[in-house]
Enzyme design. Structure first.
Site, PDB file in Angstrom:
ATOM      1  N   ASN A  21     -31.744  26.463 -20.744  1.00 49.10           N
ATOM      2  CA  ASN A  21     -30.898  27.343 -21.561  1.00 49.10           C
ATOM      3  C   ASN A  21     -31.565  27.874 -22.827  1.00 49.10           C
ATOM      4  O   ASN A  21     -31.037  28.775 -23.472  1.00 49.10           O
ATOM      5  CB  ASN A  21     -29.563  26.659 -21.931  1.00 49.10           C
ATOM      6  CG  ASN A  21     -28.755  26.316 -20.698  1.00 49.10           C
ATOM      7  OD1 ASN A  21     -28.542  27.182 -19.851  1.00 49.10           O
ATOM      8  ND2 ASN A  21     -28.338  25.075 -20.558  1.00 49.10           N
ATOM      9  N   ARG A  28     -26.171  32.750 -28.710  1.00 46.10           N
ATOM     10  CA  ARG A  28     -24.878  32.063 -28.857  1.00 46.10           C
ATOM     11  C   ARG A  28     -25.010  30.862 -29.797  1.00 46.10           C
ATOM     12  O   ARG A  28     -26.118  30.418 -30.091  1.00 46.10           O
ATOM     13  CB  ARG A  28     -24.304  31.645 -27.500  1.00 46.10           C
ATOM     14  CG  ARG A  28     -25.067  30.532 -26.805  1.00 46.10           C
ATOM     15  CD  ARG A  28     -24.240  29.976 -25.628  1.00 46.10           C
ATOM     16  NE  ARG A  28     -24.998  29.001 -24.863  1.00 46.10           N
ATOM     17  CZ  ARG A  28     -25.005  27.691 -25.106  1.00 46.10           C
ATOM     18  NH1 ARG A  28     -24.321  27.176 -26.093  1.00 46.10           N
ATOM     19  NH2 ARG A  28     -25.727  26.889 -24.364  1.00 46.10           N
ATOM     20  N   TYR A  33     -27.737  26.879 -33.763  1.00 43.16           N
ATOM     21  CA  TYR A  33     -29.119  27.167 -33.367  1.00 43.16           C
ATOM     22  C   TYR A  33     -29.766  28.351 -34.088  1.00 43.16           C
ATOM     23  O   TYR A  33     -30.953  28.598 -33.905  1.00 43.16           O
ATOM     24  CB  TYR A  33     -29.170  27.410 -31.847  1.00 43.16           C
ATOM     25  CG  TYR A  33     -28.686  26.224 -31.029  1.00 43.16           C
ATOM     26  CD1 TYR A  33     -29.478  25.088 -30.902  1.00 43.16           C
ATOM     27  CD2 TYR A  33     -27.450  26.237 -30.389  1.00 43.16           C
ATOM     28  CE1 TYR A  33     -29.051  23.998 -30.160  1.00 43.16           C
ATOM     29  CE2 TYR A  33     -27.009  25.152 -29.637  1.00 43.16           C
ATOM     30  CZ  TYR A  33     -27.807  24.036 -29.529  1.00 43.16           C
ATOM     31  OH  TYR A  33     -27.388  22.957 -28.804  1.00 43.16           O
ATOM     32  N   ASN A  82     -39.212  20.487 -26.285  1.00 43.75           N
ATOM     33  CA  ASN A  82     -37.768  20.486 -26.513  1.00 43.75           C
ATOM     34  C   ASN A  82     -37.144  20.394 -25.119  1.00 43.75           C
ATOM     35  O   ASN A  82     -36.961  21.408 -24.445  1.00 43.75           O
ATOM     36  CB  ASN A  82     -37.317  21.755 -27.229  1.00 43.75           C
ATOM     37  CG  ASN A  82     -35.820  21.714 -27.547  1.00 43.75           C
ATOM     38  OD1 ASN A  82     -35.083  20.891 -27.005  1.00 43.75           O
ATOM     39  ND2 ASN A  82     -35.378  22.598 -28.425  1.00 43.75           N
TER      40      ASN A  82
HETATM   41  O1  CA2 Z   1     -31.146  21.212 -30.711  1.00 43.44           O
HETATM   42  C1  CA2 Z   1     -31.839  21.383 -29.704  1.00 43.44           C
HETATM   43  O2  CA2 Z   1     -32.918  21.957 -29.709  1.00 43.44           O
HETATM   44  C2  CA2 Z   1     -31.317  20.890 -28.351  1.00 43.44           C
HETATM   45  O3  CA2 Z   1     -32.403  20.353 -27.614  1.00 43.44           O
HETATM   46  C3  CA2 Z   1     -30.694  22.070 -27.622  1.00 43.44           C
HETATM   47  C4  CA2 Z   1     -30.014  21.701 -26.312  1.00 43.44           C
HETATM   48  C5  CA2 Z   1     -29.073  20.527 -26.448  1.00 43.44           C
HETATM   49  O4  CA2 Z   1     -28.676  20.098 -25.161  1.00 43.44           O
HETATM   50  C6  CA2 Z   1     -29.733  19.403 -27.185  1.00 43.44           C
HETATM   51  O5  CA2 Z   1     -28.809  18.429 -27.386  1.00 43.44           O
HETATM   52  C7  CA2 Z   1     -30.297  19.807 -28.525  1.00 43.44           C
HETATM   53  C8  CA2 Z   1     -29.187  22.854 -25.766  1.00 43.44           C
HETATM   54  C9  CA2 Z   1     -29.916  24.131 -25.632  1.00 43.44           C
HETATM   55  C10 CA2 Z   1     -28.927  25.209 -25.392  1.00 43.44           C
HETATM   56  O6  CA2 Z   1     -29.577  26.435 -25.438  1.00 43.44           O
HETATM   57  C11 CA2 Z   1     -29.083  27.409 -26.229  1.00 43.44           C
HETATM   58  C12 CA2 Z   1     -28.799  28.598 -25.638  1.00 43.44           C
HETATM   59  C13 CA2 Z   1     -28.339  29.633 -26.417  1.00 43.44           C
HETATM   60  C14 CA2 Z   1     -28.176  29.476 -27.742  1.00 43.44           C
HETATM   61  C15 CA2 Z   1     -28.476  28.285 -28.317  1.00 43.44           C
HETATM   62  C16 CA2 Z   1     -28.947  27.248 -27.557  1.00 43.44           C
END
Ligand code: CA2
Length: 157
Positions: A21, A28, A33, A82
């Site tokens: 993702n 989003r 983020y 990540n």
């Molecule tokens: O904070 C982080 O970098 C995470 O690794 C992001 C992951 C989440 O499952 C971790 O707990 C923490 C989620 C990524 C979701 O991707 C996004 C997509 C669109 C906008 C923001 C994030």
């Protein structure tokens, strides 16, 4: 360090791997983020690398991330990863990272420990050299700079 036929010096790359993702970063949940896209994060990493070669990649597939860790085991000087949601689910990814001889940085944009319980139990943290979480996308160039410092001798830089 490898010297090519014409005398140029080729350093092994730092692998910067991004899990599921994260290709949607900047589109989003900006309150968690931020607004920066993954392409912009890559540019920030390349600036921080200052000529040190990097392999910046993203995949939504666990298999592909594991294959890239194997590639790094053969060719890489360090791994910044990540793993996103695979952080909390993938013993296979953890096993692959364990095999890497150099430094492994686990990186999260958000501070996973301030979030819901499901984000607290990382499989990667116990085998990581360092964990960076909660600095936003700024964590990426900081991780690259720290990785360059840590691998300076090996890279021959
Ligand atoms: O904070 C982080 O970098 C995470 O690794 C992001 C992951 C989440 O499952 C971790 O707990 C923490 C989620 C990524 C979701 O991707 C996004 C997509 C669109 C906008 C923001 C994030």
């Amino acid at each position: 360090m490898v010297t090519c036929i014409k005398g140029c010096v080729m350093t092994k790359p730092i692998y910067i791997l991004n899990g599921p993702n994260l290709n949607r970063l900047g589109t989003r949940e900006p309150e968690i983020y931020g607004h920066t896209t993954l392409a912009e994060v890559e540019t920030m990493c390349r600036e921080a690398a200052q000529g040190q070669s990097i392999e910046f990649r993203q995949s939504n597939r666990e298999y592909e991330l594991i294959e890239w860790v194997h590639e790094a085991i053969d060719d890489g000087i360090g791994i910044i990863i990540n793993p996103a949601a695979f952080t909390f689910t993938s013993i296979a990814l953890m096993d692959a990272l364990k095999m890497f001889k150099g430094p492994v940085f686990e990186l999260h944009i958000s501070n996973i420990h301030r979030r819901e319980q499901i984000y607290h139990n990382s499989y990667v943290s116990p085998i990581a050299t360092a964990v960076i979480a909660g600095l936003g996308v700024l964590g990426y160039p900081m991780a690259v700079r720290a990785m360059r410092e840590l691998t300076r001798e090996t890279a021959g830089a």
